[in-house]
Design a protein around this motif. Sequence first.
Motif, PDB file in Angstrom:
ATOM      1  N   GLU A   1      -0.785   5.887   3.282  1.00  0.00           N
ATOM      2  CA  GLU A   1      -1.848   5.114   3.938  1.00  0.00           C
ATOM      3  C   GLU A   1      -1.311   4.440   5.197  1.00  0.00           C
ATOM      4  O   GLU A   1      -1.991   4.383   6.222  1.00  0.00           O
ATOM      5  CB  GLU A   1      -2.433   4.075   2.980  1.00  0.00           C
ATOM      6  CG  GLU A   1      -3.190   4.679   1.822  1.00  0.00           C
ATOM      7  CD  GLU A   1      -4.328   5.572   2.262  1.00  0.00           C
ATOM      8  OE1 GLU A   1      -5.132   5.148   3.129  1.00  0.00           O
ATOM      9  OE2 GLU A   1      -4.420   6.699   1.763  1.00  0.00           O
TER      10      GLU A   1
ATOM     11  N   MET B   1       0.844  -1.192   0.000  1.00  0.00           N
ATOM     12  CA  MET B   1       0.000   0.000   0.000  1.00  0.00           C
ATOM     13  C   MET B   1       0.877   1.238   0.000  1.00  0.00           C
ATOM     14  O   MET B   1       2.045   1.173   0.385  1.00  0.00           O
ATOM     15  CB  MET B   1      -0.970   0.000   1.174  1.00  0.00           C
ATOM     16  CG  MET B   1      -0.348   0.180   2.545  1.00  0.00           C
ATOM     17  SD  MET B   1      -1.565   0.249   3.889  1.00  0.00           S
ATOM     18  CE  MET B   1      -1.773  -1.485   4.228  1.00  0.00           C
TER      19      MET B   1
ATOM     20  N   ALA C   1      -2.639   0.133  -7.244  1.00  0.00           N
ATOM     21  CA  ALA C   1      -3.412  -0.489  -6.169  1.00  0.00           C
ATOM     22  C   ALA C   1      -3.569  -1.979  -6.403  1.00  0.00           C
ATOM     23  O   ALA C   1      -3.810  -2.417  -7.531  1.00  0.00           O
ATOM     24  CB  ALA C   1      -4.784   0.163  -6.060  1.00  0.00           C
TER      25      ALA C   1
ATOM     26  N   ARG D   1      -6.688  -4.180   3.889  1.00  0.00           N
ATOM     27  CA  ARG D   1      -6.285  -2.915   3.275  1.00  0.00           C
ATOM     28  C   ARG D   1      -7.345  -1.872   3.521  1.00  0.00           C
ATOM     29  O   ARG D   1      -8.527  -2.154   3.509  1.00  0.00           O
ATOM     30  CB  ARG D   1      -6.057  -3.079   1.776  1.00  0.00           C
ATOM     31  CG  ARG D   1      -4.787  -3.792   1.477  1.00  0.00           C
ATOM     32  CD  ARG D   1      -4.417  -3.659   0.012  1.00  0.00           C
ATOM     33  NE  ARG D   1      -3.337  -4.556  -0.225  1.00  0.00           N
ATOM     34  CZ  ARG D   1      -3.482  -5.806  -0.665  1.00  0.00           C
ATOM     35  NH1 ARG D   1      -4.649  -6.269  -0.972  1.00  0.00           N
ATOM     36  NH2 ARG D   1      -2.437  -6.570  -0.805  1.00  0.00           N
ATOM     37  N   THR D   2      -6.891  -0.622   3.640  1.00  0.00           N
ATOM     38  CA  THR D   2      -7.846   0.466   3.854  1.00  0.00           C
ATOM     39  C   THR D   2      -8.308   1.023   2.536  1.00  0.00           C
ATOM     40  O   THR D   2      -7.715   0.863   1.507  1.00  0.00           O
ATOM     41  CB  THR D   2      -7.189   1.596   4.667  1.00  0.00           C
ATOM     42  OG1 THR D   2      -6.049   2.075   3.983  1.00  0.00           O
ATOM     43  CG2 THR D   2      -6.835   1.142   6.054  1.00  0.00           C
TER      44      THR D   2
END
Length: 144
Positions: free
Chosen positions: A70, A66, A136, A143-144
Amino acid sequence: MHVTIEDAHKAIAAARAKAKELGTQMCIAIVDSGANLKAFDRMDDAWVGSIDIAQKKAKTAVFFGMPTGEIGKLSQPGGSLYGIEHSNQGLITFPGGIPIVDEDGVMSGAIGVSGSSVENDHAVAEAGARAIGTTALPAHPWRT
């Protein structure tokens, strides 16, 4: 699959172009999916201290799949990853590190950029990553 040297050079070229557009000098690091340095570029007059930061941003992004920004949100006091920057011989948890994901959704490496504001670092890293893939990974519960 690891990012190829050809793709690493394409990513660096795109990142350099974005840095020039923003009027800044950057250190740009590309790591493979094992967090090993694949390619590196230090633009003229880029800060020496940014060499290590760019490499650690790339390493952090590939280790956790990520963007470093983040991870930074999750590593604030009281956050679920508080203190994570002290692991793995030092991580960077502010923007400028982005995973590089291939057309099959597989992370092939990451880019880390340092030398300006975190907003500029992120924009330059994103330009480099998007030149050769996406930024991504497919959805995952943690994962956010």
